[in-house]
Design a protein around this motif. Structure first.
Motif, short mmCIF file in Angstrom:
data_model
loop_
_atom_site.label_atom_id
_atom_site.label_comp_id
_atom_site.label_asym_id
_atom_site.label_seq_id
_atom_site.Cartn_x
_atom_site.Cartn_y
_atom_site.Cartn_z
N TYR A 109 6.57 16.64 -4.12
CA TYR A 109 7.37 15.52 -4.65
C TYR A 109 6.87 14.20 -4.09
O TYR A 109 6.81 13.20 -4.80
N ASP A 110 6.52 14.18 -2.82
CA ASP A 110 6.04 12.94 -2.19
C ASP A 110 4.78 12.42 -2.87
O ASP A 110 4.54 11.22 -2.90
N ARG A 111 3.97 13.31 -3.41
CA ARG A 111 2.75 12.87 -4.12
C ARG A 111 3.07 12.22 -5.45
O ARG A 111 2.30 11.43 -5.97
N LEU A 112 4.23 12.54 -6.03
CA LEU A 112 4.62 11.97 -7.33
C LEU A 112 5.48 10.72 -7.21
O LEU A 112 5.44 9.86 -8.07
N ILE A 113 6.28 10.65 -6.17
CA ILE A 113 7.27 9.58 -6.07
C ILE A 113 6.79 8.52 -5.09
O ILE A 113 6.32 8.82 -4.00
N SER A 114 6.93 7.27 -5.51
CA SER A 114 6.64 6.16 -4.59
C SER A 114 7.64 5.05 -4.88
O SER A 114 8.18 4.94 -5.98
N ALA A 115 7.87 4.25 -3.89
CA ALA A 115 8.75 3.10 -4.04
C ALA A 115 8.06 1.89 -3.43
O ALA A 115 7.41 2.00 -2.39
N GLU A 116 8.16 0.78 -4.11
CA GLU A 116 7.53 -0.45 -3.63
C GLU A 116 8.54 -1.57 -3.69
O GLU A 116 9.34 -1.64 -4.63
N LEU A 117 8.48 -2.46 -2.73
CA LEU A 117 9.26 -3.67 -2.79
C LEU A 117 8.51 -4.66 -3.65
O LEU A 117 7.29 -4.79 -3.53
N PRO A 118 9.18 -5.33 -4.56
CA PRO A 118 8.48 -6.28 -5.43
C PRO A 118 7.83 -7.41 -4.64
O PRO A 118 8.36 -7.85 -3.62
N ASN A 119 6.70 -7.87 -5.14
CA ASN A 119 6.01 -9.00 -4.56
C ASN A 119 6.71 -10.27 -5.04
O ASN A 119 6.71 -10.57 -6.23
N LYS A 120 7.33 -11.02 -4.11
CA LYS A 120 8.11 -12.19 -4.51
C LYS A 120 7.27 -13.26 -5.17
O LYS A 120 7.72 -13.95 -6.08
N LYS A 121 6.01 -13.40 -4.76
CA LYS A 121 5.14 -14.40 -5.35
C LYS A 121 4.74 -14.03 -6.78
O LYS A 121 4.72 -14.85 -7.67
N LYS A 122 4.48 -12.75 -6.98
CA LYS A 122 4.05 -12.29 -8.31
C LYS A 122 5.22 -12.12 -9.28
O LYS A 122 5.14 -12.46 -10.44
N ASN A 123 6.31 -11.54 -8.79
CA ASN A 123 7.44 -11.19 -9.67
C ASN A 123 8.58 -12.19 -9.61
O ASN A 123 9.63 -11.95 -10.18
N GLY A 124 8.39 -13.28 -8.92
CA GLY A 124 9.39 -14.35 -8.88
C GLY A 124 10.59 -13.96 -8.17
O GLY A 124 11.69 -14.18 -8.23
#
Length: 124
Positions: A109-124
């Motif tokens: 499951y760990d190989r399939l699932i990931s979570a990222e915090l949005p980049n504030k500069k790129k995604n506003g």
């Protein structure tokens, strides 16, 4: 709605329990949407555009899941498209994988699932 539920339960009876629950959510900041808006318009002003872009991306995801086997060979699937309160579409998939592609341990499951915090500069 009852018929769709019964269809999904028939898949489970025949092929086993779902292995993957996948959600695809429309992003109103997708370039394909933003580029087509007139000055002063927001995605909420153009539900026709939002739904067309979402549908195209949904079809591409289905192609990658079912024909290109990006998560492994899918034995059976069911999905539904719903609209959030904000009016944006999203889809829920239940995927039943073929035997050798079934997920059996947390590391898979760990190989399939990931979570990222949005980049504030790129995604506003």
């Amino acid at each position: 709605m009852r018929r769709r539920y019964m269809d999904a339960m028939a898949l489970v009876r025949r092929y086993g329990k779902p292995d993957i629950f996948l959600t695809m959510t429309c992003n109103p900041n997708w370039d394909e949407i933003r580029q087509e808006l007139y000055p002063g318009q927001t995605p909420q002003d153009r539900p026709d555009l939002v739904v067309r872009v979402f549908r195209a991306k949904l079809e591409e995801l289905k192609n990658k899941l079912l024909k290109k086997d990006i998560l492994g060979k899918v034995r059976a699937y069911v999905y539904v498209v719903e609209f959030q309160k904000r009016g944006l579409p999203h889809a829920h998939f239940l995927l039943i994988m073929e035997g050798r592609y079934k997920l059996t341990c947390p590391e898979q499951y760990d190989r399939l699932i990931s979570a990222e915090l949005p980049n504030k500069k790129k995604n506003g």
